[in-house]
Design an enzyme around this catalytic site. Structure first.
Site: not given
Ligand code: ADQ
Length: 720
Positions: A492, A167, A365
């Protein structure tokens, strides 16, 4: 899908609370968990194995009760102690793998600990999966916490369908090789049939790590190890886009006093929140007219706060927000609205819909799902996405305004462009983004990955080009018991391990003794068929009672004779001059490569060259040579890290008919070889005979032995 799906991830999407005599399980979500929950609901018959989080209560009865309640949701708990979580999760995964894979090598701890428990916990997961696994099930392992698990499962279920998805980014091999445990991690992952990444560039980085660190050649995203094919693929993860699109919210974009820039992240140093604040400051600095007219709302959920690196970023953000608000705020308005908590999806969608600009500007990311959630929420086709080019999603969401988050001035200018973008342009961009996000959603992602996993696996079962494993004892015994025996042996890579400098791969005492004993066996005829020059192989083995065929059979000599006979007569001076000049051109440009001149052929070795560069140069050289020699009887042959130009009539197979003529009917003919030059030898071995490929790559041979020591073991038994 024929069997069940077993998802395996570090964390189950639950919170378990144990009171006096009551156990409560509530479902919770987060980044990976949200996506996998949707996958679990989408595919009937899905089990999910993972850690349920820490809960009070230590009695076996309470654990049983928790397991029962979880099983009602098709969840299978792996219970971990505090010590295990500290070492495997907090230390090894979050403090070593996480910064390293995100290129933050300055955040690596000096004391890189936790490996032992990381391995132990992976074994615990393997035990838990094996307890529920049934033949036909598909196992899909997720993320950095479980990178040893595919191989651990493969050892216990050699024919299981195993997929792995990463991920987060897979860094360039220059960064990955810093990890002291790089080999076991790569080998652990290679237990899977299919390894998936968010983007093609992570896949390429992984593939070069396999080449540089494990010495594997990757062709068309396929690796071969222990006779198995492993496929690599890019599968950009989507979201449950319809859910965001359909959510009814109270307000959409109503008339507002100020423009709103929104940012939503976990509070993590990879997300680039300080850089974002600086870019916002640059915007206000260079556009005084916007002061008081625009708000940056930064929502940041605290995460992993017990780790000093994450705590430090929180302190830095607190300070920067305070300073910015002091600098450009007044009693009516604070330019930065900083909220440190989680919100429900409904509320998040409301925020998404009221933003004029969404800033998704991580420093690095894997994918970033927030960018996609914003797009899916904007059915009004308004709002501008400002997206970091270091987020995996930037490779899919090209209609966003892409920025370099390290360039605060540049991001500031892009923010200005976003805030002043005409509605029409916003709509054109958003429409295209939405089409992609709504089409390639989380279900498409999972279906595509699982479809490919099924295909690779089917391919394995039907594969005819991978020889069967055979035990050295069985093979050696068959040879020992044969009445008459004719053995063709490559040198070889078959009897001798490769040496970086080919001229140093002379036979050791054990091999000489072995060949002497084998040749002493009554009614056994041994033919060494090598690509080497006659002087070399003759010097090394000529004194033994063996038939020797040098330069792929061009030169042959019987035992106890110094007379070499040539298969063909060819004037070689002219063609050699031409080929030599081409090879020299490439040798000068490929550090570590060298030319070997043989009497009727010329070889270009690149074993000592940079593995990836060497392979690229070899491909190009092969193309150049093939077209330069197209109207001649010469051909270009690919061996193991060597290209060879030779006469097309000279091949190992050419010597076989004369040797097998007049042999008794029940003679056992057996050929051993490791590279492409041995394949034409295998092709002419009679059907009653045996062909044995040494190594892991595809071959037309019937059987496979893993390495040179297995070949020696066979020969020892045959000679006994
Ligand atoms: P994360 O680093 O957790 O995931 P991301 O893909 O942005 O990053 O997912 C975050 C999730 O948390 C999103 O669904 C978002 O809506 C939720 N979230 C963030 N802030 C929030 C808040 N204040 N309240 C509620 N929900 C919140 C890891 C990797 C990423 C990759 C994912 C999936 O680091 O790069 O995209 O896995 O593979």
């Amino acid at each position: 899908m024929t069997g069940r799906l077993i998802l395996v991830s570090n964390r189950l999407p639950v919170t378990v609370t144990v009171n006096e005599d009551d156990v409560v399980v509530s479902l919770s979500v987060g980044g990976v968990a949200t996506g996998l929950s949707a996958v679990q609901n989408h595919f009937p018959n899905t089990l999910w194995v993972g850690w349920p989080g820490r809960y009070k209560g230590t009695s076996p009865e309470q654990d049983f009760k928790v397991a029962d309640l979880l099983l009602a949701h098709n969840l299978v708990p792996v219970k971990l102690s505090k010590k295990e979580i500290d070492a495997y999760y907090h230390h090894f995964s979050n403090s070593i793998l996480w910064p390293l894979f995100h290129y933050f090598i300055d955040r690596l701890p000096l004391d890189a600990e936790g490996w032992d428990l990381y391995s132990e916990v992976n074994k615990k997961f393997a035990d838990a999966v094996c307890q529920v696994y049934q033949p036909g099930d598909m196992i899909w392992v997720h993320d950095i916490h479980l990178m040893l698990l595919p191989q651990l499962l493969r050892e216990r279920h050699p024919t299981a369908k195993i997929g792995f998805f990463l991920h987060i980014p897979f860094p360039t091999s220059e960064i990955f090789r810093i990890l002291p445990w790089r080999e076991p991690i790569l080998e652990g992952l290679l237990g899977a049939d299919l390894i998936g990444f968010h983007t093609d560039s992570y896949l390429r980085h992984f593939s070069s790590s396999l080449t540089r660190i494990l010495g594997l050649d990757i062709d068309f995203n396929r690796a071969f190890i222990s006779g198995r094919e492993i496929k690599l693929g890019a599968y950009p993860m989507g979201i449950n886009a319809r859910f965001f699109d359909d959510l009814k919210t109270k307000s959409s974009q109503s008339k507002k006093d100020r423009q709103l820039i929104l940012a939503v992240d976990r509070l993590d140093y990879t997300k680039g929140i300080p850089n974002r604040l600086l870019a916002f400051e640059k915007l206000l600095e260079s556009h005084p007219e916007l002061r008081g007219q625009v708000t940056l709302m930064q929502i940041a959920v605290p995460s992993r706060m017990d780790n000093p690196s994450f705590e430090a970023v929180k302190r830095q953000v607190d300070e920067m927000v305070g300073r910015l608000n002091g600098l450009y705020g007044n009693v009516d308005h604070a330019p930065v609205h900083y909220i440190n908590r989680a919100f429900s999806p409904d509320t998040l969608v409301e925020f998404f819909r009221s933003a004029d600009c969404m800033m998704v500007t991580p420093l690095r990311d894997g994918m970033n799902l927030v960018a996609k959630e914003f797009v899916a929420s904007r059915s009004d086709e308004r709002g501008v996405l400002v997206l970091s080019e270091f987020a995996g999603s930037s490779s899919e969401l090209g209609e966003a305004l892409l920025v370099n988050p390290f360039d605060a001035n540049g991001v500031g200018q892009t923010l200005y462009r976003a805030l002043t973008m005409p509605d029409e342009e916003q709509a054109v961009r958003m429409r295209k983004l939405r089409k992609r996000v709504l089409t390639f959603d989380i279900f498409r992602w999972a279906e595509t990955f699982l479809y490919d996993l099924e295909q690779v696996h089917e391919g394995h079962l039907q594969q005819t080009d991978l020889p069967e494993n055979i035990s050295p004892i069985d093979l050696g015994t068959r040879m020992k018991n044969a009445n008459d025996l004719v053995i063709f042996l490559d040198y070889d890579g078959t009897m001798m391990p490769f040496h970086d400098l080919p001229e140093l791969a002379s036979p050791d005492a054990e091999l000489l003794e072995l060949l002497k004993n084998l040749a002493a066996k009554p009614r056994a005829e041994i033919h060494i068929v090598s690509g080497r020059a006659q002087e070399t192989i003759g010097k090394w083995l000529g004194h033994l009672p063996l038939f020797i065929h040098a330069e792929h059979g061009l030169w042959s000599k019987p035992p106890a004779s110094d007379q070499w006979k040539s298969l063909i007569d060819l004037d070689q001076t002219e063609w050699k001059k031409k080929v030599w000049s081409i090879l020299e051109f490439y040798t000068l440009r490929t550090p570590g490569s060298l030319i070997e001149d043989k009497s009727f052929s010329i070889a270009w070795h690149y074993r000592m060259a940079d593995p990836e560069f060497g392979l690229r140069q070899a491909r190009e050289l092969k193309f150049t040579l093939t077209s330069a020699l197209s109207n001649t009887p010469l051909e270009v042959l690919q061996g193991s890290k060597v290209l060879e130009v030779r006469h097309s009539r000279v091949k190992k197979s050419a010597i076989v008919p004369a040797i097998l003529k007049n042999k008794p009917d029940d003679v056992l003919t057996i050929a051993f070889g490791d590279d492409l030059t041995d394949e034409d030898l295998f092709a002419v071995i009679p059907v009653k005979g045996l062909t044995v490929h040494v190594g892991n790559t595809p071959s037309r041979a019937k059987y496979r032995l893993p390495d040179t020591s297995a070949v020696r073991q066979v020969l020892k038994i045959a000679a006994s």
